[in-house]
Write a protein that holds these residues in place. Structure first.
Motif, PDB file in Angstrom:
ATOM      1  N   ASP A  61       0.659  -1.286  -0.136  1.00  0.00           N
ATOM      2  CA  ASP A  61      -0.089  -0.006  -0.120  1.00  0.00           C
ATOM      3  C   ASP A  61       0.652   1.304  -0.242  1.00  0.00           C
ATOM      4  N   SER A  87      -0.740  -6.278   4.862  1.00  0.00           N
ATOM      5  CA  SER A  87      -1.005  -6.773   6.131  1.00  0.00           C
ATOM      6  C   SER A  87      -1.930  -6.053   6.839  1.00  0.00           C
ATOM      7  N   GLN A  88      -1.952  -4.759   6.726  1.00  0.00           N
ATOM      8  CA  GLN A  88      -2.595  -3.861   7.692  1.00  0.00           C
ATOM      9  C   GLN A  88      -4.145  -4.051   7.223  1.00  0.00           C
ATOM     10  N   ASN A 131      10.515  -5.251  11.929  1.00  0.00           N
ATOM     11  CA  ASN A 131       9.750  -4.426  11.714  1.00  0.00           C
ATOM     12  C   ASN A 131       9.096  -4.218   9.932  1.00  0.00           C
ATOM     13  N   GLY A 133       6.734  -6.416   9.269  1.00  0.00           N
ATOM     14  CA  GLY A 133       5.159  -6.730   9.405  1.00  0.00           C
ATOM     15  C   GLY A 133       4.783  -8.232   9.835  1.00  0.00           C
ATOM     16  N   LYS A 134       5.820  -8.845  10.215  1.00  0.00           N
ATOM     17  CA  LYS A 134       5.537 -10.330  10.701  1.00  0.00           C
ATOM     18  C   LYS A 134       4.400 -10.545  11.490  1.00  0.00           C
ATOM     19  N   SER A 135       4.293  -9.714  12.746  1.00  0.00           N
ATOM     20  CA  SER A 135       3.421  -9.864  13.603  1.00  0.00           C
ATOM     21  C   SER A 135       2.136  -9.392  13.007  1.00  0.00           C
ATOM     22  N   THR A 136       2.027  -8.601  12.326  1.00  0.00           N
ATOM     23  CA  THR A 136       0.702  -7.910  11.508  1.00  0.00           C
ATOM     24  C   THR A 136       0.434  -9.012  10.496  1.00  0.00           C
TER      25      THR A 136
END
Ligand SMILES: Nc1nc2c(ncn2[C@@H]2O[C@H](COP(=O)(O)OP(=O)(O)OP(=O)(O)O)[C@@H](O)[C@H]2O)c(=O)[nH]1
Length: 281
Positions: A61, A87-88, A131, A133-136
């Motif tokens: 995005d 992912s967001q 940072n 975006g793995k957890s997201t």
């Protein structure tokens, strides 16, 4: 999270990911769509070795869509399947399971042929630098039904699986890998996009790099954002013009270069200059 990537730490990270690879069928390699090469681990091919892999260009995005398309073609030419995802918001995330199924079809057909009537779910590991975006992505894939399944015995640390529908299970702790930060330009790109903390590199150096890049690849956006009739070749002059226009001044009315650097980097990271890509195929 601050991680000090000492050689010992890198060796440990590699070892941990290699251990986890034994448990899974497929690797989801997460990179930043704005810098898909600079946000890659330099040893990724060696580490992942023969496991099937899908490359996920996350934060698509925020990346320049035309450049992202070029990257997908670039990786396809190297037999690496790449998907653009956010992912967001969840955009593109659904495709991941479908593509993984397709990639693992031969393996699961073999299992069926061997008489295993009810093949288990596919097992996947997300790997990527801090940072990215793995957890997201894990939370997005798991959705509301974040359900952890039982431990897998036989490994040093108990591993937990997160169910993604019926067909996929994710290891709940992603593999954290380091970027190629011995390369100066890679470091500047990581800092520009906010992948590494601003305290690691000199902020003005990062802003100089970013502004020079924008002057080459996105001159119109640079002119529009800072109301410039033309872009001065001299970088100090460019800092001065932006500083005066945006009131980044210190005592005595002189331009405060730190303030300019902060402003420009904040504008880049909050998409005030639009969607930008810093790596180019
Ligand atoms: N715009 C955008 N932001 C994202 C996306 N994915 C993640 N983020 C943001 O990126 C930041 C880092 O995301 P995390 O999921 O914490 O990253 P991580 O890889 O788990 O980070 P570590 O725990 O440090 O290894 C957060 O602020 C997220 O909201 C995305 O697709 N688009």
């Amino acid at each position: 999270m601050t991680i000090q990537w000492f050689p010992g730490h890198m060796a440990k990270a590699k070892r941990e990911v290699t251990e986890k690879l034994k448990l899974i069928d497929i690797v989801f390699e997460l990179v930043d769509a704005r810098i898909p090469i600079s946000s890659r681990n330099p040893l990724i091919d060696e580490i992942v070795a023969n496991k099937p892999r899908i490359m996920l260009l996350n934060k698509a995005d925020m990346a320049d869509p035309d450049v992202t398309k070029q990257w997908i073609d670039f990786f396809a030419a190297q037999q690496i399947e790449a998907l653009a995802i956010d992912s967001q918001s969840g955009a593109g995330v659904k495709q991941i399971v479908e593509v993984a199924k397709e990639k693992l079809r031969p393996k699961f057909e073999k299992m069926l042929a061997k008489g295993i009537k009810r093949p288990r779910a596919m097992r996947a590991l997300i790997v990527g630098i801090p940072n990215v975006g793995k957890s997201t992505l894990i939370n997005r894939l798991a959705g509301k039904h974040i359900a952890k399944t039982g431990d897998t015995p036989g490994v040093t640390k108990a591993q937990q699986w997160i169910k993604v529908g019926k067909e996929l299970e994710l290891l709940d702790t992603p593999g954290i890998l380091w970027p190629k930060f011995e390369d100066e330009e890679v470091g500047l790109k990581l800092a520009t996009t906010g992948a590494i903390k601003d305290t690691i590199l000199n902020l003005q150096d990062v802003a100089v790099y970013a502004l020079r890049f924008l002057a080459i690849y996105y001159p119109d956006r640079l002119k529009e954002r800072y109301v410039l009739s033309h872009i001065p070749e001299d970088i100090v002059q460019l800092f001065d013009e932006i500083g005066k226009k945006r009131g980044c001044l210190a005592a005595g009315g002189v331009v405060d270069y730190d303030k300019v650097a902060e402003l420009v980097l904040r504008d880049i990271r909050t998409e005030k200059l639009g969607r930008l890509s810093f790596d180019r195929p």
